[in-house]
Structures are given as C-alpha cells and as structure tokens.
Write a protein that holds these residues in place. Structure first.
Motif, PDB file in Angstrom:
ATOM      1  N   GLY A   1      26.818  33.891  41.713  1.00  0.00           N
ATOM      2  CA  GLY A   1      26.672  34.815  41.453  1.00  0.00           C
ATOM      3  C   GLY A   1      28.583  34.738  41.506  1.00  0.00           C
ATOM      4  N   ASN A   2      29.750  35.534  40.948  1.00  0.00           N
ATOM      5  CA  ASN A   2      31.104  35.733  40.783  1.00  0.00           C
ATOM      6  C   ASN A   2      31.604  37.017  41.369  1.00  0.00           C
ATOM      7  N   VAL A   3      32.612  36.438  42.407  1.00  0.00           N
ATOM      8  CA  VAL A   3      33.079  36.983  43.613  1.00  0.00           C
ATOM      9  C   VAL A   3      33.910  37.402  43.415  1.00  0.00           C
ATOM     10  N   THR A   4      35.271  38.806  43.443  1.00  0.00           N
ATOM     11  CA  THR A   4      36.615  38.768  43.418  1.00  0.00           C
ATOM     12  C   THR A   4      36.542  39.311  44.599  1.00  0.00           C
ATOM     13  N   PHE A   5      38.132  38.434  45.284  1.00  0.00           N
ATOM     14  CA  PHE A   5      37.810  39.911  46.666  1.00  0.00           C
ATOM     15  C   PHE A   5      39.682  40.290  46.253  1.00  0.00           C
TER      16      PHE A   5
ATOM     17  N   GLY B   1      47.155  52.098  44.263  1.00  0.00           N
ATOM     18  CA  GLY B   1      46.656  51.182  43.572  1.00  0.00           C
ATOM     19  C   GLY B   1      47.203  49.726  43.027  1.00  0.00           C
ATOM     20  N   ILE B   2      47.929  48.888  43.416  1.00  0.00           N
ATOM     21  CA  ILE B   2      48.100  47.681  43.249  1.00  0.00           C
ATOM     22  C   ILE B   2      48.007  46.663  44.271  1.00  0.00           C
ATOM     23  N   THR B   3      46.644  46.000  43.695  1.00  0.00           N
ATOM     24  CA  THR B   3      46.736  44.732  44.755  1.00  0.00           C
ATOM     25  C   THR B   3      46.662  43.752  44.251  1.00  0.00           C
ATOM     26  N   GLU B   4      46.461  42.493  45.195  1.00  0.00           N
ATOM     27  CA  GLU B   4      46.270  41.085  44.633  1.00  0.00           C
ATOM     28  C   GLU B   4      45.461  40.598  45.041  1.00  0.00           C
ATOM     29  N   VAL B   5      45.100  39.141  44.011  1.00  0.00           N
ATOM     30  CA  VAL B   5      43.377  37.991  44.811  1.00  0.00           C
ATOM     31  C   VAL B   5      43.585  37.828  45.801  1.00  0.00           C
ATOM     32  N   LEU B   6      43.073  38.073  46.846  1.00  0.00           N
ATOM     33  CA  LEU B   6      42.801  37.079  47.824  1.00  0.00           C
ATOM     34  C   LEU B   6      42.072  35.848  47.565  1.00  0.00           C
ATOM     35  N   ALA B   7      40.508  35.679  46.828  1.00  0.00           N
ATOM     36  CA  ALA B   7      40.415  34.750  46.562  1.00  0.00           C
ATOM     37  C   ALA B   7      39.139  34.800  44.672  1.00  0.00           C
ATOM     38  N   ASN B   8      38.705  34.128  44.307  1.00  0.00           N
ATOM     39  CA  ASN B   8      37.534  34.371  43.647  1.00  0.00           C
ATOM     40  C   ASN B   8      36.944  32.714  43.354  1.00  0.00           C
ATOM     41  N   ALA B   9      36.035  33.041  43.895  1.00  0.00           N
ATOM     42  CA  ALA B   9      34.477  32.112  43.981  1.00  0.00           C
ATOM     43  C   ALA B   9      33.154  32.751  43.946  1.00  0.00           C
TER      44      ALA B   9
ATOM     45  N   GLY C   1      29.815  39.388  37.656  1.00  0.00           N
ATOM     46  CA  GLY C   1      31.261  39.207  38.042  1.00  0.00           C
ATOM     47  C   GLY C   1      31.101  40.300  39.490  1.00  0.00           C
ATOM     48  N   THR C   2      31.526  40.061  40.813  1.00  0.00           N
ATOM     49  CA  THR C   2      31.537  41.720  41.640  1.00  0.00           C
ATOM     50  C   THR C   2      32.943  40.910  41.962  1.00  0.00           C
ATOM     51  N   GLU C   3      33.468  42.463  41.841  1.00  0.00           N
ATOM     52  CA  GLU C   3      34.564  42.924  43.383  1.00  0.00           C
ATOM     53  C   GLU C   3      34.742  43.684  44.197  1.00  0.00           C
ATOM     54  N   ILE C   4      35.418  43.110  45.618  1.00  0.00           N
ATOM     55  CA  ILE C   4      35.582  43.369  46.782  1.00  0.00           C
ATOM     56  C   ILE C   4      36.908  44.096  47.542  1.00  0.00           C
ATOM     57  N   LEU C   5      37.379  45.352  47.067  1.00  0.00           N
ATOM     58  CA  LEU C   5      38.451  45.403  47.964  1.00  0.00           C
ATOM     59  C   LEU C   5      38.629  46.004  49.050  1.00  0.00           C
ATOM     60  N   ILE C   6      39.408  44.773  49.698  1.00  0.00           N
ATOM     61  CA  ILE C   6      39.472  45.003  51.341  1.00  0.00           C
ATOM     62  C   ILE C   6      40.995  46.265  51.259  1.00  0.00           C
TER      63      ILE C   6
ATOM     64  N   GLU D   1      34.492  48.037  44.344  1.00  0.00           N
ATOM     65  CA  GLU D   1      34.888  48.792  43.028  1.00  0.00           C
ATOM     66  C   GLU D   1      33.776  48.809  42.351  1.00  0.00           C
ATOM     67  N   SER D   2      32.761  48.378  42.247  1.00  0.00           N
ATOM     68  CA  SER D   2      31.935  47.905  40.921  1.00  0.00           C
ATOM     69  C   SER D   2      30.926  50.100  41.363  1.00  0.00           C
ATOM     70  N   LYS D   3      31.585  50.534  42.690  1.00  0.00           N
ATOM     71  CA  LYS D   3      30.164  51.438  43.473  1.00  0.00           C
ATOM     72  C   LYS D   3      31.156  52.614  44.162  1.00  0.00           C
ATOM     73  N   ALA D   4      32.208  52.717  43.951  1.00  0.00           N
ATOM     74  CA  ALA D   4      33.784  53.134  44.333  1.00  0.00           C
ATOM     75  C   ALA D   4      34.195  53.889  43.650  1.00  0.00           C
ATOM     76  N   GLY D   5      34.785  55.096  43.136  1.00  0.00           N
ATOM     77  CA  GLY D   5      35.739  55.318  42.000  1.00  0.00           C
ATOM     78  C   GLY D   5      36.997  55.535  42.733  1.00  0.00           C
ATOM     79  N   VAL D   6      37.981  56.450  41.814  1.00  0.00           N
ATOM     80  CA  VAL D   6      39.595  56.244  42.109  1.00  0.00           C
ATOM     81  C   VAL D   6      40.040  57.159  41.989  1.00  0.00           C
ATOM     82  N   LEU D   7      41.063  57.862  42.972  1.00  0.00           N
ATOM     83  CA  LEU D   7      41.717  59.114  42.836  1.00  0.00           C
ATOM     84  C   LEU D   7      43.002  58.977  42.574  1.00  0.00           C
ATOM     85  N   LYS D   8      43.536  59.923  41.725  1.00  0.00           N
ATOM     86  CA  LYS D   8      45.871  60.216  41.661  1.00  0.00           C
ATOM     87  C   LYS D   8      45.667  61.434  41.720  1.00  0.00           C
TER      88      LYS D   8
END
Length: 306
Positions: free
Chosen positions: A33-37, A117-125, A179-184, A218-225
């Motif tokens: 499965g694909n995971v983006t960090f 709200g700005i992120t940078e992709v560390l890895a995509n594997a 695909g899944t994304e993890i936010l650090i 991120e798929s299990k989280a929300g955004v506050l603004k």
C-alpha cells in the motif's frame, strides 16, 4: 529532495492520487500500500529567528507488535551481515525490532517555513500491507540561524543515534490499492528552548534542542482554521492560538499578517481554544468540535487591555 516546498507538495499529491488508483505490488509480487509522509510544525514564536533547521537522513515505520509478519525469513539481504535483516522488494526490514526502512535522501528542512497549513513531503513509499504503530525519525543535524546571521549548532538528543520515536495517534492500517498520508508535526515552541534571555538577541546564549512532535493520519483527522481580529477590519497578527484537550496542549499556531491561522492533522474530538497576545485579554473558546476529513472554522475576537 531539496525542492521548493510548493513544487514538492504538488508533485507528491499528484503521485499519491495516481498510486492509489493502481494495483500495488513489489518486485516479488507481494501486496503493498502507498504511504506519503508529510512534515509540518507548530509555531516557534521568535521574531529574531531566521531559520530552524533539521536534517533527516532516515525514516522508519514499525510493524505493530514489533515483528515482521509476512516477510520471508529466508530472503536475507546480501549487503547486511545482520541475520535479522531481510529484503522485501526495494525495502529493508530489521525483523528483530520490526522497523521498515523507508528510502530517503538526506534532507534539510527549515521548520519555520512549515506553518499555518504548509507541509513538505518527506517521503512517498510503498509498504507491505499490515498495521503500523510507530515512526522512527533519524535526525543528524539541527541548528538555529538568527536574522543577523548568527548560527547556533545544536546537539541532537537520541535522534542522532537510535532515532526519534514518534507513536502514531492511532495504528496505521496499510491496505492494498489505497494511499495514506501521515503528518509529522513539530512543535517549535517546545522543541527549541532558549538559553539566556530570549527577549533580546544580545541575551541569547544558545538553544537546547528537545524535539516535541506528534504523528497523525490525515485521513482520520480534521483541519482547524480561523481569523483573529480586533474589529472585522483590523486583524491581529502574531497571536498564538493553542488547541487544548483535557488540560494538555495538543498543538498551536501563530496568526499571519492578515490575522489568519490554520492547523492541520487534528484528531476528531472536542477541544478548547486559547488565543493570546501581549496587550490583549486572553480569549478562551470551549467545545470546538473537530471531525474527520472536515474543516472547522473558529474566528476569535481579541479585546485590548485597558
């Protein structure tokens, strides 16, 4: 991966969408499965700091339970004398502790650029399907650069040897074809501690680096603004908005020049917001509800002290 943040972010999103629509197999035909960090940070409230830099050269994800279920034990890596090291397609496993090593070039990140709200992709594997419960981030260098060019080289505790261990808020389940994304999220205000008098550049004797961060899906989280203002036409820049749950500060943000803020990766739940800036009365907002994959807006009125 030293690209402009915006370009890297857009390319990573495109890759994630495409990968999630195709069958994922490694070189041996095993399901993956694909995971983006991604990486971001809670704010570092110091106007005299030009850059807060960290260098990461390795990223690992631990199989839940600390073993390597499903990894062929006979496929030992020819380049590793450790009998517990095994290959799985283009990945390496330490089956003694269950950590999967993610291919990663040595990458320097300026955490001050990753705010609101700005992120940078560390890895995509691509990872073997299964459940994962911990990230191990190997930090080899950290430094603070002041706006006058003065630089403080910092000692990296733990991260330069065994690595910084970050437990996921909920176990990550990697499914085939998804695909899944993890936010650090690094909290700069607690990760870099000023030595001396932080109210003036002359008083700064250095910094202590004690990384404080969290990892969320991120798929299990929300955004506050929201928008912090004195009047509808007068924004309040530089205000700190803290997100609190059961007396613990989860993360925080500092408002932009236009008075706006944005916080990513908040697990679903009910929170209290505290907004403060010198010269204003602290404002508290209870019962702010965050839902999975949803964006919640909380505008905040600050009143000047008499």
């Amino acid at each position: 991966m030293k690209m402009i943040i915006k370009l890297t972010f857009l390319l990573a999103i495109a890759a994630m969408v495409l990968n999630s629509c195709n069958d994922l197999k490694d070189d041996n035909g095993n399901a993956t499965g694909n995971v983006t960090f991604k990486i971001t940070d809670a704010p570092f409230p110091a106007d005299f700091v030009e850059a807060a830099l960290i260098t990461v050269d390795r990223l690992e994800l631990r199989k839940a339970g600390g073993d390597c279920p499903g990894v062929p034990q006979t496929e030992q890596s020819e380049n590793d004398e450790d009998e517990n090291s095994h290959s799985y397609g283009n990945m390496e496993f330490n089956c003694d502790s269950g950590f999967v090593s993610i291919p990663l070039e040595s990458t320097e990140l300026n955490l001050l650029e990753l705010r609101n709200g700005i992120t940078e992709v560390l890895a995509n594997a691509e990872l073997p399907v299964g459940e994962y419960d911990m990230i191990r981030l190997h930090i080899v260098d950290a430094e603070i650069v002041l706006d006058d060019g003065k630089t403080f080289q910092l000692k990296v505790p733990g991260g330069n040897s065994s690595g910084l261990k970050i437990k996921l808020d909920t176990p990550l389940v990697v499914d085939e074809n998804e695909g899944t994304e993890i936010l650090i999220d690094f909290d700069l205000s607690r990760s870099f501690i000023v030595k001396g008098n932080g109210k003036s550049k002359k008083g700064i004797m250095g910094f202590i680096f004690k990384p404080v961060c969290r990892a969320v899906q991120e798929s299990k989280a929300g955004v506050l603004k929201g928008f912090v203002y004195e009047t509808p036409n007068i924004p309040v820049p530089g205000a700190t908005v803290s997100v609190i749950q059961e007396n613990d500060t989860i993360t925080s943000a500092v408002t932009s020049e236009g008075g706006t803020y944005k916080i990513l990766g908040l697990p679903a739940g009910t929170y209290t917001l505290a907004c403060e800036k010198e010269g204003y009365a602290t404002q508290t907002i209870p019962d702010v509800v965050i839902s999975e994959t949803k964006s919640t807006t909380a505008d905040i009125l600050l009143v000047k002290n008499p």
